[in-house]
Structures are given as C-alpha cells and as structure tokens.
Design an enzyme around this catalytic site. Structure first.
Site, PDB file in Angstrom:
ATOM      1  N   CYS A  47      -6.996  -8.832   3.634  1.00 55.65           N
ATOM      2  CA  CYS A  47      -6.640  -9.398   4.941  1.00 55.65           C
ATOM      3  C   CYS A  47      -7.681  -8.952   5.970  1.00 55.65           C
ATOM      4  CB  CYS A  47      -5.262  -8.909   5.378  1.00 55.65           C
ATOM      5  SG  CYS A  47      -4.740  -9.638   6.948  1.00 55.65           S
ATOM      6  N   CYS A  98      -4.204  -4.470  11.190  1.00 55.16           N
ATOM      7  CA  CYS A  98      -2.973  -3.832  11.664  1.00 55.16           C
ATOM      8  C   CYS A  98      -2.976  -2.375  11.186  1.00 55.16           C
ATOM      9  CB  CYS A  98      -1.758  -4.576  11.149  1.00 55.16           C
ATOM     10  SG  CYS A  98      -1.768  -6.315  11.644  1.00 55.16           S
ATOM     11  N   CYS A 138       6.987  -3.907   2.500  1.00 50.46           N
ATOM     12  CA  CYS A 138       6.153  -4.480   3.547  1.00 50.46           C
ATOM     13  C   CYS A 138       5.018  -3.553   3.949  1.00 50.46           C
ATOM     14  CB  CYS A 138       6.988  -4.729   4.794  1.00 50.46           C
ATOM     15  SG  CYS A 138       7.879  -6.232   4.695  1.00 50.46           S
TER      16      CYS A 138
HETATM   17  S1  SF4 Z   1       0.327  -6.600   8.480  1.00 49.32           S
HETATM   18 FE1  SF4 Z   1      -1.599  -7.251   9.485  1.00 49.32          FE
HETATM   19  S2  SF4 Z   1      -3.250  -6.354   8.211  1.00 49.32           S
HETATM   20 FE2  SF4 Z   1      -1.345  -6.297   6.990  1.00 49.32          FE
HETATM   21  S3  SF4 Z   1      -1.412  -8.163   5.748  1.00 49.32           S
HETATM   22 FE3  SF4 Z   1      -0.202  -8.624   7.625  1.00 49.32          FE
HETATM   23  S4  SF4 Z   1      -1.694  -9.444   9.079  1.00 49.32           S
HETATM   24 FE4  SF4 Z   1      -2.864  -8.452   7.452  1.00 49.32          FE
END
Ligand code: SF4
Length: 367
Positions: A113, A117, A345
């Site tokens: 990703c 975050c 998560c």
């Molecule tokens: S929480 Fe943020 S960094 Fe993690 S997979 Fe989802 S969008 Fe991507």
C-alpha cells in the site's frame, strides 16, 4: 504479469464478445462463465463439458488461475489468513472470517500500500502494485474452494470487505470491475449490498462512488477528529483534509437510499486518539456536517512489534462508545479476529513462516 488474458477478470458481456469473435456459439459464454465462477473450476482441463479443442485454444490464450497459495494460517478463532503470490511474485493477502450466520472474506486490492498510515503494518511494505480484476476475483474463489471444496455450495451468503492490503480507491476501476463480475447471478452472485469497501480518504473517488447505482457500502477510515492528529496518523490527510473528507461524506450521504448508512472506521490507539475529549470532538465533527446516516465502528488497535501504538483499554473503548451514543452517534465496537495469525485489521504485511507467527501459536498448514 503474464500476457495471457485472466478470464476471471472479464465480465460475461466481454466473454460473449470474445466467444463471438472466435466463432463460438452464444451458449458457450454462460457455460464458461458458470464453470469459472459458479462451479469455481481452477483449470481448463476440469471443464469437461467443453470440447477438448476449445479447452486447448482457451489455454493457449488465457489463464483462469494466476495466484498461488504460499501459506495458510488458521487462527484459534477459526479465521484463516492466506498468503498468496501473483504470477510475477507479488504478495497478496486474503482473510476468511467465519461467524455463526455468515462468512466474511476480506480481500486485498493492492500488493502492499502506498499510503503511510502510521498504525498499519501493510504501510511498511510500500506499494508493490495494483491487483488486476482477475486477481481480486481469484482471491475469493481460492478461499471459498478451500473452505467448502471446489464448486460446493456455500451454506450461507458470503460478505466481502475490501479492507485487506492496499487502498481500494487507488485501484478504483479494477475494484469496481471485479465487484461487478462477482455480482453476476451466473457466477459468485455476491451482490453489492453484501460488500463494503474501505478508504483512507481518497476524496474524488468518494464522489465517484456516490454516482454508481450498483455500488458497495462505504467505510471511511477516520482515526482522528482533528486535522493535526489525523495528519500524524494518516498522512493522506495532507492531501485531503477533514473538511474535504466530510464534504465528500456528506455528498455520499445524500446519495444513500432509505435505510442505508455508511461507516466511519475509528482505530482506537491507547492514549493517542481515545480520550473522552476525542470522543466529544468526534461527535461534534459529525454534528457540524450534519451527518446522520452514519455509524462509527470502533476498532481496537492490533499491535505489532514494528508499530509504536498500543490498544486502548476495553474500559476506555466502552467509555468512548457511550460518549458518542450520548450525543446521538451510533457506535459499535468491532471485535478483533485472527490477531494470533496477523490477520486482524492493519496487520497484513506478508508475514510468512519463520516470522513471529511461530511464537503467536499459529497453526501453519500448507495449502
Ligand atoms: S490502513 Fe492505510 S496504509 Fe494500511 S492498508 Fe489501509 S490505507 Fe494502506
């Protein structure tokens, strides 16, 4: 990636065009589509009701299987995490979460990703690449075949959540194409009402989603009630701040039908975003934008060695919830599943055998 066409990633209408171009009779389209999506067959040789000649031609030009399952981890709570690889070697993670009356499959839209975050393990991977529609659909087929057997009927409906690795709205077209294929009644028949897609806040795509009639449910990962804090936790906030996000959410709310709602996801980080003050600020924020058809899912943070955060205490989570409720905000606490196998998560980071999974008491089964 292989140059061959991934047949799981094309719709029945596209398949019909291909069949017509190849001079095949019309009925072949439904026959092939059902074999791939309803019977969930994994190789052309298994489609024995097709002439051998046609199977050979198809195999020359197309594939129906491009992901391989590297490992499968089974949690003490029945959750299963699949670590798969694309044909060109990128990791894909998918999670199966059983509950009493339904199954949920959490699929990935990207390998890795690009968003950073701060509370998420997947972020550590960076973006590897977008997954194709075929690779998105194939994840679901692999999981259903593993859980129930090839082609076997599923005892209850399957819900999908696009909350695995990746930001689905950065792969919007492939995501929507895959969901449309999976909604076909001659195939998996997982209708949009059974699908929820989560975004970290890619604002233009929220407006786009609001325009679609056959759209899935929307969840927006918020994580903080103020720009200052959200910017720290979710750097995407620098591009689209809370005001931009809330205006998009409001527009999405206007497009909802009677009885529909959308969700804000709020990861609970001990001492960071979970105080009483944050709860009040969050309720005030939703009030300022007059968001009514909304619920807040409180998600206790799932820790990992590389992350600097701890989970909020269960008492504080409940306190936070009751503060929201006292201000007319519907709030729910999502219980974590599959934490012991890094399936919860924010934990998906292509962890494989030999990593900390061993110490996490996971059952590692070769698939
Ligand atoms: S929480 Fe943020 S960094 Fe993690 S997979 Fe989802 S969008 Fe991507």
């Amino acid at each position: 990636m292989s140059d061959k066409l991934h047949l799981l990633g094309i719709s029945k209408a596209e398949l019909e065009d291909l069949a017509a171009a190849a001079g095949e009779p019309r009925y072949r389209t439904t026959q092939v589509f059902k074999a791939l999506h309803q019977r969930r067959l994994r190789s052309f040789d298994e489609i024995t009701d097709l002439p051998k000649r046609l199977r050979a031609t198809m195999a020359e030009k197309a594939v129906i299987s491009s992901l391989s399952v590297e490992s499968r981890y089974v949690s003490t709570d029945g959750t299963r995490r699949y670590l798969m690889k694309t044909a060109d070697g990128y990791s894909v993670e998918t999670v199966y979460i059983p509950t009493e009356n339904r199954d949920t499959i959490c699929f990935s839209s990207q390998s890795g990703c690009p968003l950073k975050c701060d509370f998420c393990l997947t972020a550590k991977l960076g973006l590897l690449r977008n997954l194709t529609p075929g690779e998105i659909v194939e994840q679901i087929i692999i999981v259903l075949n593993d859980v129930y057997g090839v082609g076997a009927e599923t005892p209850h409906g399957t819900n999908l959540v696009g909350m695995g690795a990746g930001e689905p709205f950065l792969n919007f077209d492939n995501l929507i194409a895959a969901l449309r294929i999976m909604a076909d009644e001659d195939g998996l028949f997982i209708v949009p009402n059974r699908v929820t897609v989560s975004t970290a806040g890619i604002v233009p795509r929220i407006y786009d989603l609001a325009q679609l009639d056959d759209r899935p449910h929307l969840a927006i990962s918020l994580a903080a009630p103020t720009d200052e804090l959200r910017q720290r936790l979710m750097p995407i906030n620098k591009k689209w701040d809370i005001d931009a996000l809330m205006k998009a959410a409001k527009e999405f709310e206007r497009s909802l039908k009677r009885g529909e709602r959308f969700t804000f996801e709020y990861v609970m980080l001990g001492g960071v975003n979970d105080t009483d003050r944050h709860a009040v600020e969050l309720a005030n924020l939703l009030g300022r934008y007059r968001l009514k058809k909304v619920k807040v899912n409180l998600i206790p943070h799932n820790g990992a060695e590389q992350l600097d955060y701890t989970a909020s205490t269960p008492e504080q989570v409940l306190r936070f919830k009751s503060i929201l409720e006292s201000r007319d905000v519907s709030a729910y606490v999502r219980s974590p599943r599959g934490r012991d196998i890094y399936a919860a998560c924010g934990q998906l980071a292509a962890k494989s055998e030999g990593s900390r999974l061993d110490s996490a008491r996971s059952a590692v089964l070769s698939a």
